[in-house]
Design an enzyme around this catalytic site. Structure first.
Site, short mmCIF file in Angstrom:
data_model
loop_
_atom_site.label_atom_id
_atom_site.label_comp_id
_atom_site.label_asym_id
_atom_site.label_seq_id
_atom_site.Cartn_x
_atom_site.Cartn_y
_atom_site.Cartn_z
N ASP A 150 -1.60 -9.78 -7.98
CA ASP A 150 -2.44 -8.70 -8.35
C ASP A 150 -1.95 -7.47 -6.97
OD1 ASP A 150 -3.85 -6.68 -9.49
OD2 ASP A 150 -5.58 -8.48 -9.68
C1 NOJ Z 1 -5.96 -4.26 -10.33
C2 NOJ Z 1 -6.41 -5.40 -11.46
O1 NOJ Z 1 -6.97 -6.31 -10.26
C3 NOJ Z 1 -4.70 -5.26 -12.73
O2 NOJ Z 1 -5.90 -5.87 -13.41
C4 NOJ Z 1 -4.37 -4.69 -12.63
O3 NOJ Z 1 -3.38 -4.90 -13.62
C5 NOJ Z 1 -3.54 -4.54 -11.38
N1 NOJ Z 1 -4.53 -3.25 -10.70
C6 NOJ Z 1 -2.82 -2.87 -11.28
O4 NOJ Z 1 -3.07 -2.24 -11.77
#
Ligand code: NOJ
Length: 762
Positions: free
Chosen positions: A286
């Site tokens: 993530d």
């Molecule tokens: C953080 C989030 O937790 C995740 O769900 C998302 O896909 C990513 N950022 C990318 O934006």
């Protein structure tokens, strides 16, 4: 194009033309990637493991002159995220293909979560449809719209189970049930990926692996601590289902699992995901999660990147842990080139499967912008599916559907509020595209009833709170007039009306990422307005926007009808009108239990039996597993939702009183529409193993069927129960099937079921 590159790019095409082998076969892919990797430097391999966001100058000038452009040309980047301009995506792809040494195409990732330009209900709302065809359709339309703009990888589906409405990200998930969420996970993957040889399907990314939905105290990103039996029987199931359905990529979670942050957790990424489940795609972290492992206190960026690579992480999102440290770690012998090769290969395989080596511009057909976006068909689907997601929580004496006559007062901060209608992951959504509830109601009543409108109040009366919320996303628009003035106007409108429709609830920014709450009630200013409206004695219909279950005990007591509309998306306004006037049914059933108070959270229907169960009727008593000041039962249970008609269930009839291991039995029930309107019912099957070698859930959803019945019509719904449905992981994590009695429960929701019992033979 240089010679080396053109040779590589023509490999696939040549194989196809020669007809001697299938260019889509694994063998052909292996041969192609072997050839490519032989030509790659170790730096270029590490580049494939790097996912970055573009720098601002990409958007303001030629991509060739940007810092991102330089990195792309030197082979330091494998994928980009959040490039929202189709022409820029095309330019960036052209840059890598024509100017980098090997011309390896880029992946373009994006959070396409509930539609792209056409925005559909938030995932929690979509899950309430209990309709896998609708989930698949949403994913399919999302894929069509996103790929028309160059996006070839979506960070969806998010299928983190959660029992905790404080956690803002329940808005993005599929609720609390492992079985339903697994079915939903599969439907998303089918819809997104379908046939990857097409140019309007894209890669799915199931997230957030794992257990992200169980943070302590509901605080986003917080500690998760859970026994493995629960992981295997509950939380893991939806991710596993997505993997089984062929999800090409997996995103690791921010949180730790058993003391090790997920992005560097070898047990999770290697043992469970790859060895036990056979996942063969790539794992991306993530956002910034690799760097955040240093904040967890596990070591510096180099150390945590070493651990992440060893664990089986293939691509780093945003923190550039691999990009900054892998070469040095290789030099120091802390990682091997084999580990780098493994990660790089997995990324290249995904690109190959997408067909990017055969045609890097596959997703850059800019003509599709004119034909594939916000089409009437997409909008019609958004309208139909929004209505299907709305849950009718209360309907005193058939307040709904409304007749098209007299005066309808429409009040509330969300009645005419486009951004909030879209919800929290609506990046591609054109802010002007939504038709609001007010507009929908006006259109639906044209010439037949009068609609009067007053906003009535702001979303909250706390500018400081709004500032915190806005710092994360869009600003919450405030009306400059005083609360008193806004309320006066609403009361004046309501006085003239025959019925009041109050469109209220949470702002989109109050749920979603980083938006955990300690209070789950309606904002106080909205409650005050409702209280004043109530004094006028007019019927009040509450239409609620929200990304999570709210606590609604008072509203349930006081107001005539409550329609839970989640964040309904582009066509949410007309969909609300369709349902309020009975042109469509409120189709939704809850996929999360609605607590009576925050103190009950986490709450879910499928808990395990204790030695001191609280009374099943919810009454309050001491020295049982409950509360002395509140019932232990939810206000609205999992699976609940009213319709505009009524259904009666007959007894559960079993085809046999016994089942052999490996066998099946049938469980049937007659359902009759006893009301005066046609209606759709979600018939739900639950099972319980009352005596087992470990404690088992009180009830587990194992099947459901949506049926439509005319007034007076009866249908028999039959479920086939196989012995696989009775298996579970015991506390040695053995999958066991234990003989003995099993209860079969069938009903309209998890709390109102009829039951029968059969015996599983030895
Ligand atoms: C953080 C989030 O937790 C995740 O769900 C998302 O896909 C990513 N950022 C990318 O934006």
């Amino acid at each position: 194009m240089n010679k080396l590159k053109s040779t590589l790019l023509s490999l696939v095409a040549a194989a196809a033309v020669a007809g001697c082998s299938d260019p889509g076969s694994d063998r052909e892919m292996d041969r192609f990637i072997d050839g490519l990797m032989k030509k790659m430097t170790v730096e270029e391999k590490i580049g494939q493991m790097n996912l970055i966001a573009i720098d601002g100058s990409v958007m303001t000038g030629p991509v060739t002159e940007s810092a991102t452009g330089e990195k792309i040309v030197s082979g330091e980047v494998g994928a980009l995220l959040n490039v929202m301009v189709p022409e820029k995506i095309r330019d960036l792809q052209e840059l890598v293909v024509t100017k980098s040494r090997l011309g390896i195409p880029l992946l373009f990732g994006m959070d396409v979560i509930h539609g792209y330009n056409t925005v559909f209900p938030m995932p929690i709302g979509l899950s309430a449809t209990w309709n896998m065809a609708s989930v698949e359709e949403v994913a399919r339309i999302s894929a069509v719209e996103a790929t028309a703009q160059g996006v070839n990888w979506t960070f969806s589906p998010m299928v983190d189970l959660s029992y905790d409405a404080r956690w803002g990200r329940v808005a993005e998930g599929a609720g609390e049930d492992p079985y339903l969420a697994s079915e939903i996970a599969r439907a998303y993957v089918r819809g997104y990926q379908g046939d990857l040889s097409r140019n309007d399907n894209l890669l799915a990314c199931v997230k957030h692996f794992a257990l992200y939905g169980a943070p302590e105290a509901g605080r986003d990103y917080n500690l998760v601590d859970m026994g493995r039996m629960r992981m295997y029987n509950e939380y893991f199931l939806p991710y596993k289902a997505a993997v089984e359905e062929g999800a090409a990529t997996v995103m690791s979670a921010f949180n730790e699992v058993e003391g090790v942050p997920a992005a560097a957790n070898k047990w999770l990424l290697d043992d469970v995901l790859r060895k036990q489940w056979g996942f063969d795609g790539f794992v991306v972290s993530d956002w910034d999660a690799v760097r955040e492992i240093t904040v967890h206190g596990i070591g510096d960026l180099q150390e945590v990147s070493v651990r992440a690579l060893d664990a089986g992480l293939d691509m780093d999102m945003a923190s550039q842990g691999f990009a900054k440290t892998a070469l040095e770690s290789l030099g120091e012998g802390r990682i091997t080139e084999k580990q780098i090769d493994r990660a790089c290969r997995r990324v290249l395989e995904a690109k190959y499967k997408l067909g990017l080596f055969a045609d890097p511009y596959k997703y850059n057909d800019l003509k599709r912008l004119e034909t594939d976006i916000l089409t009437p068909e997409h909008r019609a689907a958004a309208r139909r599916i929004a209505a299907e997601s709305f849950v009718l929580l209360k309907n005193r004496e058939n307040t709904l559907p409304l007749a098209r006559k007299g005066v309808v007062a429409v009040v509330g901060p969300f009645a005419d509020n486009r951004p909030n209608q879209l919800g929290s992951w609506a990046f591609g959504g054109d802010i002007e595209a939504p038709t609001t509830v007010l507009e929908g109601l006006r259109e639906a009543t044209k010439g037949r009833a009068e609609v009067v409108y007053a906003m009535g109040c702001n979303i909250t009366d706390d500018p400081e709170y709004e500032r915190v919320l806005a710092s994360w996303g869009r600003a919450l628009a405030r009306d400059k007039r005083s609360d008193a003035e806004l309320m006066r106007e609403a009361l004046a409108a309501a006085r003239r009306a025959d019925v009041v429709v109050a469109v209220m609830g949470e702002a989109a920014e109050m749920s979603g990422e980083g938006a955990s709450r300690t209070e789950l009630g309606m904002p106080a200013v909205q409650q005050r307005l409702l209280g004043e409206l109530k004094k006028l004695g007019k019927p009040i219909v509450l239409v609620l926007f929200s990304g999570r279950p709210m606590t609604l005990v008072e509203e349930n007591d006081k107001y005539d009808a409550i329609l839970y509309a989640w964040f309904p998306g582009t066509e949410g306004g007309p969909a609300v009108a369709d349902v309020l006037f009975g042109d469509a049914e409120p189709g939704g059933r809850l996929t999360m239990s609605f607590p009576r108070s925050v103190g009950q959270v986490p709450i879910h229907y499928n808990g395990r039996q204790t030695g001191r169960p609280a009374p099943a009727d919810g009454s309050i008593t001491r020295y049982v597993s409950g509360y002395v000041d509140e019932s232990h039962l939810p206000l609205y249970p999992f699976g609940y939702g009213l319709t505009y008609t009524t259904f009666e269930y007959g007894d559960v009839i079993l085809g046999s009183a016994e089942m052999s291991p490996g066998g099946t039995i049938e469980a049937s029930v007659e359902v009759t529409n006893t009301g005066s309107r046609p209606g759709t019912e979600v018939v739900q099957l639950y099972l319980r193993d009352p005596v087992a070698s470990v404690t088992r859930p009180l009830k587990e959803l194992k099947g459901f069927e949506k049926i439509r019945l005319e007034p007076g019509e009866t249908k028999t719904v039959t479920f086939t129960i196989d012995s696989g449905m009775l298996e579970y992981y015991d506390n040695s994590l053995e999958r066991v099937l234990e003989p003995g009695a099993f209860d079969v429960m069938i009903g309209p929701n998890s709390a109102e079921t009829k039951s029968a019992t059969f015996t599983l033979l030895k």
